[in-house]
Design an enzyme around this catalytic site. Sequence first.
Site, PDB file in Angstrom:
ATOM      1  N   ARG A  63       0.838  -1.208   0.000  1.00 30.74           N
ATOM      2  CA  ARG A  63       0.000   0.000   0.000  1.00 30.74           C
ATOM      3  C   ARG A  63       0.877   1.265   0.000  1.00 30.74           C
ATOM      4  O   ARG A  63       0.582   2.243  -0.698  1.00 30.74           O
ATOM      5  CB  ARG A  63      -0.913  -0.033   1.233  1.00 30.74           C
ATOM      6  CG  ARG A  63      -1.904   1.111   1.278  1.00 30.74           C
ATOM      7  CD  ARG A  63      -3.030   0.812   2.257  1.00 30.74           C
ATOM      8  NE  ARG A  63      -3.905   1.968   2.401  1.00 30.74           N
ATOM      9  CZ  ARG A  63      -4.010   2.691   3.502  1.00 30.74           C
ATOM     10  NH1 ARG A  63      -3.313   2.381   4.581  1.00 30.74           N
ATOM     11  NH2 ARG A  63      -4.820   3.726   3.547  1.00 30.74           N
ATOM     12  N   HIS A  67       0.739   4.224  -2.801  1.00 33.67           N
ATOM     13  CA  HIS A  67       0.489   5.611  -2.405  1.00 33.67           C
ATOM     14  C   HIS A  67       1.661   6.516  -2.760  1.00 33.67           C
ATOM     15  O   HIS A  67       1.471   7.704  -3.017  1.00 33.67           O
ATOM     16  CB  HIS A  67       0.154   5.689  -0.912  1.00 33.67           C
ATOM     17  CG  HIS A  67      -1.229   5.227  -0.589  1.00 33.67           C
ATOM     18  ND1 HIS A  67      -2.009   5.816   0.383  1.00 33.67           N
ATOM     19  CD2 HIS A  67      -1.991   4.235  -1.117  1.00 33.67           C
ATOM     20  CE1 HIS A  67      -3.188   5.201   0.437  1.00 33.67           C
ATOM     21  NE2 HIS A  67      -3.197   4.232  -0.460  1.00 33.67           N
ATOM     22  N   ASP A  68       2.856   5.965  -2.785  1.00 33.11           N
ATOM     23  CA  ASP A  68       4.018   6.740  -3.207  1.00 33.11           C
ATOM     24  C   ASP A  68       3.926   7.049  -4.701  1.00 33.11           C
ATOM     25  O   ASP A  68       4.041   8.199  -5.125  1.00 33.11           O
ATOM     26  CB  ASP A  68       5.316   5.968  -2.911  1.00 33.11           C
ATOM     27  CG  ASP A  68       6.555   6.771  -3.279  1.00 33.11           C
ATOM     28  OD1 ASP A  68       6.536   8.006  -3.083  1.00 33.11           O
ATOM     29  OD2 ASP A  68       7.526   6.179  -3.764  1.00 33.11           O
ATOM     30  N   GLY A  73       4.904  10.448  -8.723  1.00 35.03           N
ATOM     31  CA  GLY A  73       5.681   9.301  -9.197  1.00 35.03           C
ATOM     32  C   GLY A  73       6.337   8.550  -8.048  1.00 35.03           C
ATOM     33  O   GLY A  73       6.215   8.933  -6.873  1.00 35.03           O
ATOM     34  N   SER A  77       8.480  10.040  -1.826  1.00 30.65           N
ATOM     35  CA  SER A  77       7.990  11.245  -1.129  1.00 30.65           C
ATOM     36  C   SER A  77       7.074  10.858   0.037  1.00 30.65           C
ATOM     37  O   SER A  77       6.928  11.616   0.992  1.00 30.65           O
ATOM     38  CB  SER A  77       7.271  12.179  -2.096  1.00 30.65           C
ATOM     39  OG  SER A  77       6.268  11.498  -2.819  1.00 30.65           O
ATOM     40  N   ASN A  95      -3.265   8.701   4.296  1.00 30.42           N
ATOM     41  CA  ASN A  95      -2.024   8.000   4.655  1.00 30.42           C
ATOM     42  C   ASN A  95      -1.820   7.821   6.155  1.00 30.42           C
ATOM     43  O   ASN A  95      -0.832   7.217   6.580  1.00 30.42           O
ATOM     44  CB  ASN A  95      -0.813   8.733   4.066  1.00 30.42           C
ATOM     45  CG  ASN A  95      -0.698   8.534   2.565  1.00 30.42           C
ATOM     46  OD1 ASN A  95      -1.270   7.602   2.020  1.00 30.42           O
ATOM     47  ND2 ASN A  95       0.025   9.413   1.899  1.00 30.42           N
ATOM     48  N   PRO A 162      -6.685   7.697  -5.397  1.00 29.95           N
ATOM     49  CA  PRO A 162      -8.034   7.149  -5.620  1.00 29.95           C
ATOM     50  C   PRO A 162      -8.657   6.733  -4.288  1.00 29.95           C
ATOM     51  O   PRO A 162      -8.006   6.061  -3.489  1.00 29.95           O
ATOM     52  CB  PRO A 162      -7.792   5.943  -6.534  1.00 29.95           C
ATOM     53  CG  PRO A 162      -6.327   5.674  -6.506  1.00 29.95           C
ATOM     54  CD  PRO A 162      -5.636   6.918  -6.070  1.00 29.95           C
ATOM     55  N   HIS A 192      -5.635  -5.773  -3.028  1.00 23.73           N
ATOM     56  CA  HIS A 192      -6.541  -5.815  -1.866  1.00 23.73           C
ATOM     57  C   HIS A 192      -6.685  -7.225  -1.304  1.00 23.73           C
ATOM     58  O   HIS A 192      -7.405  -7.425  -0.330  1.00 23.73           O
ATOM     59  CB  HIS A 192      -7.919  -5.254  -2.244  1.00 23.73           C
ATOM     60  CG  HIS A 192      -7.936  -3.769  -2.421  1.00 23.73           C
ATOM     61  ND1 HIS A 192      -9.000  -3.088  -2.967  1.00 23.73           N
ATOM     62  CD2 HIS A 192      -7.002  -2.826  -2.135  1.00 23.73           C
ATOM     63  CE1 HIS A 192      -8.723  -1.793  -2.998  1.00 23.73           C
ATOM     64  NE2 HIS A 192      -7.513  -1.615  -2.501  1.00 23.73           N
ATOM     65  N   THR A 193      -6.025  -8.195  -1.924  1.00 21.86           N
ATOM     66  CA  THR A 193      -6.008  -9.545  -1.355  1.00 21.86           C
ATOM     67  C   THR A 193      -5.264  -9.566  -0.019  1.00 21.86           C
ATOM     68  O   THR A 193      -5.448 -10.473   0.794  1.00 21.86           O
ATOM     69  CB  THR A 193      -5.368 -10.559  -2.332  1.00 21.86           C
ATOM     70  OG1 THR A 193      -5.379 -11.856  -1.740  1.00 21.86           O
ATOM     71  CG2 THR A 193      -3.929 -10.204  -2.669  1.00 21.86           C
ATOM     72  N   ASP A 252      -3.288 -14.069  -3.211  1.00 24.62           N
ATOM     73  CA  ASP A 252      -3.970 -15.015  -4.103  1.00 24.62           C
ATOM     74  C   ASP A 252      -5.095 -14.290  -4.832  1.00 24.62           C
ATOM     75  O   ASP A 252      -5.180 -13.056  -4.782  1.00 24.62           O
ATOM     76  CB  ASP A 252      -4.493 -16.214  -3.294  1.00 24.62           C
ATOM     77  CG  ASP A 252      -5.368 -15.788  -2.122  1.00 24.62           C
ATOM     78  OD1 ASP A 252      -6.033 -14.730  -2.229  1.00 24.62           O
ATOM     79  OD2 ASP A 252      -5.402 -16.502  -1.096  1.00 24.62           O
TER      80      ASP A 252
END
Length: 320
Positions: A63, A67-68, A73, A77, A95, A162, A192-193, A252
């Site tokens: 994650r 988010h980075d 890019g 950061s 965050n 997002p 999201h698994t 998975d």
Amino acid sequence: MEAANIVGVLVLTLLLMFPVSSPVYALSLNYYDQTCPKAETTITDAVKKAMKNDQTVPAALLRMHFHDCFIRGCDASVLLKSVGKNTAEKDGPPNISLHAFYVIDNAKKAVESLCPGVVSCADILALAARDAVALSGGPTWNVPKGRKDGRISKATETRQLPAPTFNISQLQQSFSQRGLSMEDLVALSGGHTLGFSHCSSFQNRIHSFNSTHDVDPSLLPSFAASLRSTCPLHNKVKNAGATMDSSSTSFDNTYYKLLLQGKSLFSSDQALLTTPKTKSLVSKFASSKDEFEKAFVKSMIKMSSINGGQEVRLDCRVVR
């Protein structure tokens, strides 16, 4: 206008239009082969060590990398700490729940002792995210390297991430702005698994959904009922929430199977079923772990090649 200026403006325009396909500097699979050959194994060791003590580390690292890359890019950061009047990305609302920054710090410290000032924090985070997936039973891949670390980190820019409440058109816009396709969106959502979500990220689906329904009708009723008991309307339990899927420490394709059963947490997950193209990809990945892994690797390499920074930090939390 002088010829040099015209060329400069043209190059800048191209970089703004094509931030992925025209990176500021090319990444390379063998970037550290001469300068720090043991970098990758050293980083993997740091991730393995952290995972022994905390099984939430892989989800956190994956994650963190997403988010980075989505802000300025993949330039690390997200690792910078707030200084003075500047509130950094890591303290922006989306965050606040990021954690396991210490894993990157430990990896950086170990790599610095081998090769001082050579390996960027951005590369360490990209490699750690790959290790997080591989060490959780998912695929492994060669990560292109050579990212540089950024010098700017602003909490206000985390609004560009997002959100879990996004619909499909908002998701498509967010991804396409970064040169990522609808297939990338569906494949990367498979991240999201791994992990856990706090109630606040899916509260909108289980209380006051809209003027007609209290609960999102696309949720399986028994699943919605269990979420409502964990996350009551005026929830006071700070860490209440739910795992992202039923095998939240294994990488998975269970996420896609549950999505088709009405057992997804986020509106943005459910949104993947609202267009024929994305729904068919969900079905494809639900029925084939191999197809999912292949697509995920391709999309991860694409996303993690969005370039940003300018330097190699000596401490991942502060600019040089």
